[in-house]
Design a protein around this motif. Structure first.
Motif, short mmCIF file in Angstrom:
data_model
loop_
_atom_site.label_atom_id
_atom_site.label_comp_id
_atom_site.label_asym_id
_atom_site.label_seq_id
_atom_site.Cartn_x
_atom_site.Cartn_y
_atom_site.Cartn_z
N GLN A 18 0.83 -1.21 0.00
CA GLN A 18 0.00 0.00 0.00
C GLN A 18 0.87 1.27 0.00
OE1 GLN A 18 -2.51 -0.31 3.39
NE2 GLN A 18 -4.00 -1.67 2.38
N TRP A 20 3.90 1.61 -1.22
CA TRP A 20 4.49 1.77 -2.54
C TRP A 20 3.47 2.26 -3.56
CZ3 TRP A 20 7.19 -3.61 -2.20
CH2 TRP A 20 8.38 -3.48 -1.46
N GLU A 21 2.25 1.72 -3.49
CA GLU A 21 1.20 2.15 -4.41
C GLU A 21 0.83 3.61 -4.17
OE1 GLU A 21 -2.06 -0.53 -4.17
OE2 GLU A 21 -0.96 -2.17 -5.12
N LYS A 22 0.79 4.00 -2.90
CA LYS A 22 0.48 5.39 -2.56
C LYS A 22 1.58 6.32 -3.09
CE LYS A 22 -0.43 8.48 1.28
NZ LYS A 22 -0.49 8.64 2.72
N TYR A 24 3.56 5.68 -5.58
CA TYR A 24 3.50 5.66 -7.04
C TYR A 24 2.37 6.57 -7.54
CZ TYR A 24 3.19 4.01 -11.82
OH TYR A 24 3.15 3.93 -13.19
N ARG A 25 1.20 6.52 -6.89
CA ARG A 25 0.08 7.38 -7.29
C ARG A 25 0.46 8.86 -7.12
NH1 ARG A 25 -3.05 3.55 -4.48
NH2 ARG A 25 -3.15 4.96 -2.71
N HIS A 26 1.13 9.14 -6.00
CA HIS A 26 1.59 10.51 -5.76
C HIS A 26 2.56 10.96 -6.85
CE1 HIS A 26 2.59 14.13 -3.58
NE2 HIS A 26 3.88 13.78 -3.54
N HIS A 27 3.48 10.08 -7.22
CA HIS A 27 4.44 10.39 -8.28
C HIS A 27 3.72 10.63 -9.60
CE1 HIS A 27 7.77 10.05 -11.06
NE2 HIS A 27 7.18 9.01 -11.64
N ARG A 28 2.77 9.76 -9.95
CA ARG A 28 2.04 9.91 -11.21
C ARG A 28 1.23 11.20 -11.23
NH1 ARG A 28 3.95 8.31 -15.28
NH2 ARG A 28 1.96 8.61 -16.28
N ARG A 29 0.66 11.59 -10.08
CA ARG A 29 -0.09 12.83 -9.99
C ARG A 29 0.85 14.03 -10.22
NH1 ARG A 29 -3.02 11.38 -5.82
NH2 ARG A 29 -1.47 12.03 -4.32
N LYS A 30 2.04 13.98 -9.66
CA LYS A 30 3.01 15.05 -9.85
C LYS A 30 3.46 15.13 -11.32
CE LYS A 30 6.34 15.52 -6.87
NZ LYS A 30 7.43 15.22 -5.93
N GLN A 32 1.64 14.19 -13.94
CA GLN A 32 0.52 14.71 -14.72
C GLN A 32 0.37 16.22 -14.58
OE1 GLN A 32 -1.55 13.27 -16.89
NE2 GLN A 32 -0.47 11.32 -16.69
#
Length: 99
Positions: A18, A20-22, A24-30, A32
């Motif tokens: 969880q 790592w997924e969090k 990764y989502r934060h990284h992808r949001r940054k 975008q």
């Protein structure tokens, strides 16, 4: 050989997953929401690079010398014009013969 420790409890494995997924989502949001950061403005201009004070000073001195020489020449011409009747155009030098 070194072995990696095995995660024995499923809770630790799930918690790490969880996290790592969090992350990764934060990284992808940054990624975008990233804005371009290229600076397209002109570089700053400095006045001392465009205004050459030494050149201006030399040019001013040159012009003042020219003005002074012109003034002296004008005085000489005026003096000649005033005294043109009294000028002597005879050559007083002695001519020597070569034998």
């Amino acid at each position: 050989m070194h072995r990696f420790p095995l995660l024995t409890s499923p809770w630790a494995n799930g918690h790490l997953q969880q996290a790592w997924e969090k992350a990764y989502r934060h990284h992808r949001r940054k990624v975008q929401n990233a804005q371009p950061v290229v600076d397209t403005h002109a570089p700053p201009t400095f006045s001392h690079l465009h205004l050459k004070l030494k050149r201006l000073k030399l040019e001013e001195e040159k012009l003042s010398t020219i003005d002074r020489d012109n003034h002296l020449l004008l005085e000489r011409v005026a003096s000649v014009m005033r005294t043109k009747e009294h000028t002597d155009s005879r050559n007083n030098s002695i001519q020597r013969r070569s034998s």
